[in-house]
Scaffold this motif. Structure first.
Motif, short mmCIF file in Angstrom:
data_model
loop_
_atom_site.label_atom_id
_atom_site.label_comp_id
_atom_site.label_asym_id
_atom_site.label_seq_id
_atom_site.Cartn_x
_atom_site.Cartn_y
_atom_site.Cartn_z
N TRP A 6 30.56 53.82 28.57
CA TRP A 6 30.85 54.46 29.84
C TRP A 6 31.39 53.47 30.86
CZ3 TRP A 6 32.67 57.90 32.60
CH2 TRP A 6 32.49 57.92 33.98
N LEU A 7 30.85 52.26 30.90
CA LEU A 7 31.32 51.28 31.88
C LEU A 7 32.79 50.92 31.62
CD1 LEU A 7 28.10 49.11 32.02
CD2 LEU A 7 29.00 50.55 33.85
N VAL A 8 33.16 50.85 30.35
CA VAL A 8 34.57 50.60 30.01
C VAL A 8 35.42 51.81 30.38
CG1 VAL A 8 36.19 50.28 28.11
CG2 VAL A 8 34.12 48.90 28.21
N LEU A 9 34.99 53.00 29.97
CA LEU A 9 35.77 54.21 30.24
C LEU A 9 35.88 54.47 31.73
CD1 LEU A 9 37.23 56.78 29.38
CD2 LEU A 9 34.99 57.89 29.15
N GLY A 10 34.75 54.38 32.44
CA GLY A 10 34.75 54.65 33.87
C GLY A 10 35.65 53.69 34.64
N THR A 11 35.60 52.40 34.27
CA THR A 11 36.45 51.43 34.96
C THR A 11 37.91 51.64 34.60
OG1 THR A 11 34.60 49.86 34.84
CG2 THR A 11 36.73 48.98 35.49
N PHE A 12 38.17 52.09 33.39
CA PHE A 12 39.55 52.39 33.01
C PHE A 12 40.08 53.58 33.82
CE2 PHE A 12 42.74 54.52 30.30
CZ PHE A 12 43.67 53.48 30.24
N ILE A 13 39.22 54.57 34.08
CA ILE A 13 39.63 55.70 34.92
C ILE A 13 39.96 55.19 36.32
CG2 ILE A 13 38.87 57.86 35.99
CD1 ILE A 13 37.17 58.35 33.48
N GLN A 14 39.15 54.27 36.84
CA GLN A 14 39.46 53.66 38.14
C GLN A 14 40.84 52.98 38.09
OE1 GLN A 14 36.34 50.96 39.48
NE2 GLN A 14 34.82 52.17 38.39
N THR A 31 45.67 47.30 40.17
CA THR A 31 45.61 47.96 38.87
C THR A 31 45.37 46.95 37.75
OG1 THR A 31 47.12 49.72 39.61
CG2 THR A 31 46.91 49.37 37.23
N GLY A 32 46.11 45.83 37.81
CA GLY A 32 45.92 44.78 36.80
C GLY A 32 44.52 44.19 36.84
N LEU A 33 44.00 43.97 38.03
CA LEU A 33 42.65 43.43 38.16
C LEU A 33 41.61 44.40 37.61
CD1 LEU A 33 42.88 41.82 41.71
CD2 LEU A 33 42.87 40.64 39.51
N ARG A 34 41.79 45.68 37.94
CA ARG A 34 40.84 46.68 37.41
C ARG A 34 40.87 46.72 35.88
NH1 ARG A 34 37.94 49.44 40.89
NH2 ARG A 34 38.74 50.39 42.81
N PHE A 35 42.05 46.55 35.31
CA PHE A 35 42.12 46.57 33.84
C PHE A 35 41.37 45.38 33.25
CE2 PHE A 35 44.30 45.73 29.76
CZ PHE A 35 43.98 46.92 29.13
N LEU A 36 41.47 44.23 33.89
CA LEU A 36 40.72 43.06 33.41
C LEU A 36 39.22 43.30 33.52
CD1 LEU A 36 42.83 40.13 34.92
CD2 LEU A 36 42.80 40.93 32.55
N VAL A 37 38.79 43.96 34.59
CA VAL A 37 37.37 44.29 34.73
C VAL A 37 36.94 45.26 33.64
CG1 VAL A 37 35.60 45.22 36.27
CG2 VAL A 37 37.47 43.87 37.22
#
Length: 275
Positions: free
Chosen positions: A124-132, A253-259
């Motif tokens: 979920w943490l991966v999926l949720g952050t990817f949605i962000q 967007t790039g930073l969020r993807f790294l997170v």
């Protein structure tokens, strides 16, 4: 007939190595992360709060994450109906604040999906952050297509006002709402990662506030959260002045993807149940 042939004939197949790998990967993703070792992604969340807010506030003087201000702004808009001026116009900044508030709530509501998957699982943490990440990218595309300036001249003359700018505000605020509920569910000293008023109060109330020579997680993590948000705002405005709103959100967007990727490597909580 060989035993293998009999197994195939009876509908039984030996599990392939790839099947075992998929099951191990699924088990890994659905383990709960250790909240004590989530500092990097949560600090990054706080940084993103500052960066996203810098974009919105610089253009329209509306907060994307701090919904206390937007709620009070809307209350003042309603109060104007009763001040005797007969000004019944719902002004543009108020409409933008309402858009931010409603989409923030919508983003937070999406976070309830995590309650079904397991709010502290890597999956979920991966999926949720990817949605962000997708929301932030959508905001960048919307404001890029609008062609509107990045910085307002004055509070009475905001820089955005087109339909696409409302789309941008909506996606930015939704990303913040989702981030907030995900940060809250992890349940660490970083709290929601979007509301710093409570963090400031808790920091000032911290019994170990002045124990300078000693590391105190309950104090230090709150201080780091505040500092990360400050740095995010500073960096966001610095980038904004160079490349504009769309470029700044592209960096976000790039930073969020790294997170998003970083959650994969957070160690599991000891004794985490395997699902």
């Amino acid at each position: 007939m060989s035993s293998d042939e009999k197994d195939v004939e009876n509908g039984f197949r030996s599990p392939s190595p790839s099947t075992g790998a998929v099951e191990r990967w699924r088990t890994y993703l659905f383990q709960d992360v250790d909240g004590k070792q989530c500092s990097f992604p949560l600090i990054s969340y706080c940084f993103m709060t500052g960066l996203i807010n810098s974009v919105g506030f610089s253009a329209i003087y509306v907060w994307m994450a701090f919904q206390t201000g937007n709620t009070v702004q809307l209350s003042l808009a309603v109060a104007r109906l009763f001040n005797g001026s007969h000004n019944y116009e719902f002004q543009l900044p108020d409409r933008l604040a309402l858009c931010s508030l409603l989409t923030f709530i919508g983003g937070a509501f999406i976070g309830r999906i995590g309650d079904k998957m397991g709010s502290n699982t890597r999956a979920w943490l991966v999926l949720g952050t990817f949605i962000q990440t997708v929301f932030t990218m959508a905001a960048a595309i919307a404001i890029w297509k609008s062609g509107e300036p990045a910085v307002a001249d004055a509070r009475s003359d905001v820089a955005w006002g087109s339909a696409l700018s409302f789309v941008c505000v909506g996606f930015m605020s939704a990303s913040m709402g989702l981030q907030g509920i995900m940060g809250k569910r992890v349940n660490t000293q970083f709290t929601t990662t979007v509301v710093l008023t409570t963090t400031w109060c808790e920091l000032m109330a911290e019994p170990s506030l002045f124990k300078i020579r000693k590391l105190v997680k309950s104090r230090d993590h709150k201080a780091v959260a505040i500092f990360a948000c400050f740095v995010g705002g500073f960096v966001g405005r610095a980038i904004l002045d160079r490349v504009g709103s769309a470029g700044t959100l592209g960096v976000g967007t790039g930073l969020r993807f790294l997170v998003t990727l970083s959650w994969i490597f957070v160690p599991a909580k000891k004794g985490a149940a395997k699902k």
